[in-house]
Design a protein around this motif. Structure first.
Motif, mmCIF file in Angstrom:
data_model
loop_
_atom_site.group_PDB
_atom_site.id
_atom_site.type_symbol
_atom_site.label_atom_id
_atom_site.label_comp_id
_atom_site.label_asym_id
_atom_site.label_seq_id
_atom_site.Cartn_x
_atom_site.Cartn_y
_atom_site.Cartn_z
ATOM 1 N N ARG A 1 10.545 17.480 61.404
ATOM 2 C CA ARG A 1 10.380 16.123 61.940
ATOM 3 C C ARG A 1 8.994 15.567 61.609
ATOM 4 N NH1 ARG A 1 14.728 14.983 64.982
ATOM 5 N NH2 ARG A 1 15.934 16.741 65.808
ATOM 6 N N ALA A 2 7.988 16.439 61.575
ATOM 7 C CA ALA A 2 6.641 15.973 61.232
ATOM 8 C C ALA A 2 6.550 15.591 59.759
ATOM 9 C CB ALA A 2 5.622 17.063 61.555
ATOM 10 N N LEU A 3 7.353 16.256 58.909
ATOM 11 C CA LEU A 3 7.307 16.005 57.472
ATOM 12 C C LEU A 3 8.257 14.903 57.026
ATOM 13 C CD1 LEU A 3 5.884 17.201 54.931
ATOM 14 C CD2 LEU A 3 7.895 18.671 54.640
ATOM 15 N N MET A 4 9.151 14.462 57.910
ATOM 16 C CA MET A 4 10.159 13.464 57.551
ATOM 17 C C MET A 4 9.496 12.208 56.977
ATOM 18 S SD MET A 4 13.396 13.292 57.524
ATOM 19 C CE MET A 4 14.666 12.082 57.224
ATOM 20 N N PRO A 5 9.855 11.799 55.750
ATOM 21 C CA PRO A 5 9.151 10.692 55.095
ATOM 22 C C PRO A 5 9.598 9.300 55.532
ATOM 23 C CG PRO A 5 10.798 11.591 53.608
ATOM 24 C CD PRO A 5 10.832 12.440 54.857
ATOM 25 N N VAL A 6 10.593 9.185 56.407
ATOM 26 C CA VAL A 6 11.063 7.869 56.856
ATOM 27 C C VAL A 6 11.039 7.811 58.373
ATOM 28 C CG1 VAL A 6 12.527 7.507 54.833
ATOM 29 C CG2 VAL A 6 13.488 8.599 56.852
ATOM 30 N N ASP A 7 10.968 6.594 58.895
ATOM 31 C CA ASP A 7 11.005 6.365 60.337
ATOM 32 C C ASP A 7 12.353 5.750 60.704
ATOM 33 O OD1 ASP A 7 8.350 7.239 60.692
ATOM 34 O OD2 ASP A 7 7.575 5.261 60.128
ATOM 35 N N PHE A 8 12.869 6.155 61.827
ATOM 36 C CA PHE A 8 14.149 5.633 62.311
ATOM 37 C C PHE A 8 13.900 4.498 63.299
ATOM 38 C CE2 PHE A 8 14.903 10.052 61.107
ATOM 39 C CZ PHE A 8 15.987 9.906 60.261
ATOM 40 N N PRO A 9 14.823 3.503 63.359
ATOM 41 C CA PRO A 9 16.045 3.368 62.561
ATOM 42 C C PRO A 9 15.747 2.907 61.140
ATOM 43 C CG PRO A 9 15.793 1.481 64.001
ATOM 44 C CD PRO A 9 14.670 2.417 64.347
ATOM 45 N N VAL A 10 16.654 3.263 60.220
ATOM 46 C CA VAL A 10 16.503 2.900 58.816
ATOM 47 C C VAL A 10 17.890 2.671 58.231
ATOM 48 C CG1 VAL A 10 16.533 5.321 58.073
ATOM 49 C CG2 VAL A 10 15.491 3.609 56.608
ATOM 50 N N SER A 11 17.981 1.750 57.285
ATOM 51 C CA SER A 11 19.266 1.474 56.648
ATOM 52 C C SER A 11 19.678 2.658 55.779
ATOM 53 C CB SER A 11 19.186 0.208 55.800
ATOM 54 O OG SER A 11 20.368 0.052 55.024
ATOM 55 N N SER A 12 20.954 2.969 55.779
ATOM 56 C CA SER A 12 21.439 4.066 54.939
ATOM 57 C C SER A 12 21.229 3.761 53.456
ATOM 58 C CB SER A 12 22.924 4.324 55.215
ATOM 59 O OG SER A 12 23.695 3.153 54.978
ATOM 60 N N PHE A 13 21.131 2.457 53.118
ATOM 61 C CA PHE A 13 20.867 2.088 51.726
ATOM 62 C C PHE A 13 19.434 2.435 51.319
ATOM 63 C CE2 PHE A 13 24.404 -0.659 52.874
ATOM 64 C CZ PHE A 13 25.233 -0.559 51.769
ATOM 65 N N ASP A 14 18.541 2.561 52.288
ATOM 66 C CA ASP A 14 17.138 2.872 51.993
ATOM 67 C C ASP A 14 16.849 4.366 52.037
ATOM 68 O OD1 ASP A 14 16.576 0.164 51.755
ATOM 69 O OD2 ASP A 14 16.087 -0.050 53.884
ATOM 70 N N LEU A 15 17.846 5.182 52.378
ATOM 71 C CA LEU A 15 17.652 6.635 52.466
ATOM 72 C C LEU A 15 17.829 7.271 51.087
ATOM 73 C CD1 LEU A 15 19.464 7.783 55.728
ATOM 74 C CD2 LEU A 15 17.017 7.868 55.256
ATOM 75 N N ASP A 16 16.802 7.929 50.610
ATOM 76 C CA ASP A 16 16.893 8.721 49.381
ATOM 77 C C ASP A 16 17.103 10.175 49.805
ATOM 78 O OD1 ASP A 16 16.629 10.056 46.998
ATOM 79 O OD2 ASP A 16 14.939 8.855 46.287
ATOM 80 N N VAL A 17 18.375 10.564 49.882
ATOM 81 C CA VAL A 17 18.712 11.891 50.398
ATOM 82 C C VAL A 17 18.103 12.990 49.538
ATOM 83 C CG1 VAL A 17 20.629 13.458 50.905
ATOM 84 C CG2 VAL A 17 20.820 11.039 51.481
ATOM 85 N N GLY A 18 18.104 12.798 48.220
ATOM 86 C CA GLY A 18 17.530 13.810 47.334
ATOM 87 C C GLY A 18 16.045 14.000 47.559
ATOM 88 N N ALA A 19 15.322 12.893 47.725
ATOM 89 C CA ALA A 19 13.873 12.975 47.952
ATOM 90 C C ALA A 19 13.574 13.646 49.294
ATOM 91 C CB ALA A 19 13.259 11.584 47.906
#
Length: 287
Positions: A91-109
């Protein structure tokens, strides 16, 4: 005299009729002409910079509104397969903050970021209904502690770091290997520790010597010096002698098995002095 009407088409009319019967020209007139007119109108409209800017901003707003609809928003992250310590690190390393659009999620990254953690061997990500980012984590399972100088790490069966330790006492449940190149031979070390199980209470660790062979270190500073070739068989012989004759319970500093044809037992300095004293007394009595 009245001129008679000729019903036959003129030369140009005939040529046009023949041309119209050609499939290519029919498609060109029916499809190409409307496309050309639309392209011309588009070029005239977008030729103005202000209209282009208005159009671009309108499209961007429509796209943003669509991508950020409630059904496309990811609100929380769920983690399974990880310990509490690893979950905190994730959770500390998670590069995005929630809430976030699924279109903006780079699952591979995101997966690559998580794989940078020592404790994570593999990770799978999936966006579930209800706005949940599900993360399945496979943690590395440390099998021993590796130390070189002041560097102490927990490593898995492949010799890959599973975590950094502040002290050896942080994982007293794991066997210890020491020295450069030691973690490249974890499988062999595990077999040696298994063979030395009868001495388990006395084992301090395995030391890699010269990056080519092992010393098994016991308490009381005793060492079993194993050969480069077939160290397991050599250790099994020493363990058998220790069980049968209490070899390691005596004043033995080291059992040198490096030469299979000539095993050597090295006594402690105290035992050597005592042996010399006894020999001297024996010689004096013989005079």
């Amino acid at each position: 005299m009245m001129r008679r009407f000729d019903p036959a088409p003129s030369r140009w009319a005939y040529r046009f009729q023949r041309l119209w019967l050609t499939p290519f020209y029919r498609r060109l007139l029916r499809t190409g002409t409307p496309i050309a007119l639309v392209a011309l109108c588009g070029a005239i409209y977008f030729g103005d910079a202000e209209r282009r800017e208005v159009f671009t901003s309108t499209v961007a707003k429509l796209r943003h509104d669509f991508e950020h609809r409630p059904e496309f928003m990811v609100k929380i992250m769920a983690i399974d397969g990880a310990s509490e310590e690893t979950q905190t690190a994730i959770r500390a390393l998670m590069p995005v903050d929630f809430p976030v659009s699924s279109f903006d999620l780079d699952v591979g990254a995101i997966a690559n970021e998580m794989l940078a953690l020592d404790a994570v061997a593999d990770v799978g990500l999936q966006v579930r209904s209800g706005g949940v980012l599900q993360m399945h984590v496979i943690e590395r399972q440390p099998v021993m502690v590796w130390r070189q100088g002041s560097r102490i790490e927990a490593i898995d069966a492949a010799g890959i770091r599973a975590g950094t330790l502040d002290s050896r006492t942080d994982r007293p449940d794991l066997p210890l290997i020491v020295g450069a190149g030691a973690k490249e031979h974890v499988e062999e070390a595990l077999r040696l520790f298994a063979a030395a199980a009868p001495l388990q209470d006395r084992i301090r660790g395995l030391v890699r010597v010269g990056e080519r062979r092992w010393d098994l270190v016991l308490d009381r500073e005793q060492r079993i010096m194993l050969p480069t070739e077939q160290p397991l068989q050599a250790l099994e012989q020493v363990v058998a002698l220790a069980e049968a004759n209490d070899l390691l319970a005596r004043d033995v500093a080291a059992v040198d098995m490096r030469l299979a044809q000539r095993p050597t037992i090295r006594m402690t300095p105290t035992a050597q002095e005592e042996l010399l004293r006894i020999r001297k007394m024996t010689e004096e009595r013989a005079k």
